[in-house]
Design an enzyme around this catalytic site. Structure first.
Site, PDB file in Angstrom:
ATOM      1  N   GLN A   1       2.972  10.075   1.177  1.00  0.00           N
ATOM      2  CA  GLN A   1       4.270   9.397   1.282  1.00  0.00           C
ATOM      3  C   GLN A   1       5.193   9.736   0.119  1.00  0.00           C
ATOM      4  O   GLN A   1       6.398   9.545   0.198  1.00  0.00           O
ATOM      5  CB  GLN A   1       4.083   7.865   1.328  1.00  0.00           C
TER       6      GLN A   1
ATOM      7  N   HIS B   1      -4.327   1.390   7.468  1.00  0.00           N
ATOM      8  CA  HIS B   1      -2.979   1.959   7.501  1.00  0.00           C
ATOM      9  C   HIS B   1      -2.857   3.121   6.502  1.00  0.00           C
ATOM     10  O   HIS B   1      -2.374   4.199   6.845  1.00  0.00           O
ATOM     11  CB  HIS B   1      -1.964   0.851   7.180  1.00  0.00           C
ATOM     12  N   GLU B   2      -3.326   2.886   5.277  1.00  0.00           N
ATOM     13  CA  GLU B   2      -3.161   3.918   4.238  1.00  0.00           C
ATOM     14  C   GLU B   2      -4.074   5.115   4.495  1.00  0.00           C
ATOM     15  O   GLU B   2      -3.683   6.259   4.266  1.00  0.00           O
ATOM     16  CB  GLU B   2      -3.418   3.328   2.844  1.00  0.00           C
TER      17      GLU B   2
ATOM     18  N   HIS C   1      -2.571   7.520   6.839  1.00  0.00           N
ATOM     19  CA  HIS C   1      -1.567   8.412   6.231  1.00  0.00           C
ATOM     20  C   HIS C   1      -2.198   9.717   5.753  1.00  0.00           C
ATOM     21  O   HIS C   1      -1.569  10.773   5.780  1.00  0.00           O
ATOM     22  CB  HIS C   1      -0.912   7.725   5.017  1.00  0.00           C
TER      23      HIS C   1
ATOM     24  N   GLY D   1       0.830  -1.196   0.000  1.00  0.00           N
ATOM     25  CA  GLY D   1       0.000   0.000   0.000  1.00  0.00           C
ATOM     26  C   GLY D   1       0.865   1.247   0.000  1.00  0.00           C
ATOM     27  O   GLY D   1       2.006   1.221   0.477  1.00  0.00           O
TER      28      GLY D   1
ATOM     29  N   CYS E   1       5.845  -0.196   7.070  1.00  0.00           N
ATOM     30  CA  CYS E   1       5.430   0.972   6.283  1.00  0.00           C
ATOM     31  C   CYS E   1       6.607   1.365   5.393  1.00  0.00           C
ATOM     32  O   CYS E   1       7.750   1.397   5.851  1.00  0.00           O
ATOM     33  CB  CYS E   1       5.077   2.112   7.235  1.00  0.00           C
ATOM     34  N   LEU E   2       6.304   1.683   4.139  1.00  0.00           N
ATOM     35  CA  LEU E   2       7.392   2.074   3.221  1.00  0.00           C
ATOM     36  C   LEU E   2       8.072   3.358   3.688  1.00  0.00           C
ATOM     37  O   LEU E   2       9.206   3.633   3.303  1.00  0.00           O
ATOM     38  CB  LEU E   2       6.847   2.243   1.793  1.00  0.00           C
TER      39      LEU E   2
HETATM   40 ZN    ZN Z   1       2.658   3.423   5.547  1.00  0.00          ZN
END
Ligand code: ZN
Length: 477
Positions: free
Chosen positions: A51, A131-132, A135, A46, A89-90
């Site tokens: 991000q 999660h997304e 963000h 995701g 998380c990226l």
């Molecule tokens: Zn993330």
């Protein structure tokens, strides 16, 4: 690739509230596509727009069912029931947090075409949606985590990332060696190495083990060389090992369903192309022959159809315009080995993606047919150059010079305007025999021939080859 840079850790943009998208236009679509690409390159499931520095309410998610593009997403309902699991998380590479999330959520959003959609997510999809969406409000998983752990630095590849993981390795040629080496280096317990039986080799027909068998013996691993892997005896032997994984790199036999279903986690294959392009037995030569500027490796979950399994991860490489099949394959084998270990880690920790291949985009890379090695001088200089490098170091592109059969090992593309020739010159004609190369007219453009090898002789520079021959002959083909 037109991917974005991913902002990490303390980047202020990660803490801002994103603004709703007013109109779903081409700019928005392009951003979504580039986000998906960025996410895939980073092997994530995701990615939210903040991000990558875009403060718009947009996310892309793909947990293996194909991508979701969600614009202005909102949670409309969620289950009371929750589960607590590790997530990453990226934007926080190298860390995992233990986070409680609802088991099910329902999200309303606009899709890529601006139409309203409802997504009902369960398990990993529900977790990814929560999660997304967090963000978009500047909330990170670390804010919600009960505990956070730092993964060991460089946990992929070295440092025993796979210790405690059992596997069976299947591979045969040189290409498979880095994969076997990396598995061992990463601490995997390789319980068995399966490879093709010894075959007669060379003029004296000496029985020769595969490169993988030789390496496995050096490493002190047990080796198994069944004539057919689908025989009941072979299947029984693999079954008894109860492996977590079967890792396959250019094994050379079709693997039956009973074997594919054996491992506890997955049967993964290293394929040297960007699937679904170049499925089949000869992907590297075919990519060079086609003049591809990008190549790569794909780790797939193996299915019964050759090279058609779901994609776990991909790594992209640039191809040098003069690169040969030999060097590209070697580079791909190293990148493939790293990707294999990375994929096994991801699957083992439950964080791997699983993306079906787009069948409509699939292409096939067949083995060379007799005659394909012959240079057609009517072709363009580029096509001839690509053929020569695709057939180096084996089997070599072939032409004739007079009555002499000759291999051409190295060529160079030249600017046509620097080598004018009369219109009635036949393709294949040597326009100029210089110190470093012979300049030859092609169907389109001109090419520099640098290294040739007459039948039964050593490879030599074009100049040495032409010395003493040019009074008899002035053209190839
Ligand atoms: Zn993330």
């Amino acid at each position: 690739m037109s991917g974005f840079e991913i902002y990490t850790f303390d980047a202020p943009v990660l803490r801002k509230k994103a603004k709703p998208v007013r109109r779903v236009n081409n700019t928005v679509r392009k951003q979504l596509d580039a986000m998906l690409e960025t996410m895939r390159e980073a092997a994530g499931v995701g990615l939210a727009a903040p991000q990558v520095g875009i403060l718009k309410r947009m996310v892309v998610i793909d947990v293996g069912e194909g991508p979701y593009f969600l614009i202005n997403p909102e949670i409309v309902s969620q289950s009371q029931e929750t589960e607590t699991k590790w997530e990453g998380c990226l934007s926080w590479p190298g860390y995992l947090g233990e986070v409680e999330r609802p088991v099910k959520v329902c999200v309303k959003a606009l899709d890529r075409d601006g139409r309203e959609i409802w997504v009902e997510g369960e398990g990993l999809l529900a977790r990814a949606l929560c999660h997304e969406l967090d963000h978009l409000d500047g909330v990170l998983f670390i804010d919600r985590a009960k505990s956070i752990i730092e993964l060991q630095e460089d946990s992929f590849g070295e440092d025993q990332a796979l210790s405690g993981v059992t596997c069976v390795f299947m591979g045969s040629p040189e290409f498979a060696l880095p994969s076997l080496d990396q598995l061992v280096q990463a601490g995997a317990d390789v319980r068995l190495v399966v490879t093709q039986p010894d075959r007669p080799y060379g003029r004296k027909k000496i029985l020769t083990p595969t490169p993988v068998k030789q390496r496995a013996l050096e490493l002190g691993l047990e080796v198994f060389t069944p004539e057919t892997i689908s025989s009941p005896g072979a299947i029984e032997r693999l079954k008894a090992l109860e492996p977590d994984f079967i890792a396959v790199a250019a094994y050379g036999q079709k693997i039956p369903a009973q074997v594919l279903g054996l491992p506890k986690y997955a049967c993964l294959n290293v394929h040297p192309s960007l699937l679904p392009k170049y499925r089949g037995g000869n992907p590297v030569q075919r990519q060079i022959m086609a003049g591809e500027q990008k190549s790569g490796v794909t780790i797939i979950y193996m299915s019964e159809r050759m090279d058609a399994g779901d994609i776990c991860l991909q790594k992209v490489l640039d191809v040098d315009p003069d690169e040969t099949y030999g060097t590209l394959e070697q580079r791909l084998s190293v990148v493939g080995a790293e990707a294999l270990v990375e994929a096994m880690c991801l699957v083992y920790t439950g964080s791997a993606a699983r993306t079906p291949q787009n069948e409509e985009e699939s292409t096939y890379a067949p083995h060379l047919k007799p005659g394909e090695e012959l240079i057609n001088w009517q072709a363009s200089a580029e096509d001839i150059h690509n053929l020569v490098r695709a057939l180096s170091p084996v089997p070599g592109a072939v032409t004739v010079f007079g009555s002499e059969r000759t291999k051409i090992w190295r060529t160079k593309l030249l600017p046509s305007e620097s080598y004018p020739f009369p219109a009635d010159t036949v393709p294949g004609t040597i326009l100029k025999a210089g110190d470093t190369m012979a300049v030859v007219r092609c169907g389109k453009g001109v090419i520099g021939v640098l290294e040739v090898q007459p039948a039964g002789k050593k490879t030599m520079p074009a100049k040495a080859f032409l010395a003493g021959r040019q009074d008899r002959e002035t053209k190839f083909g």
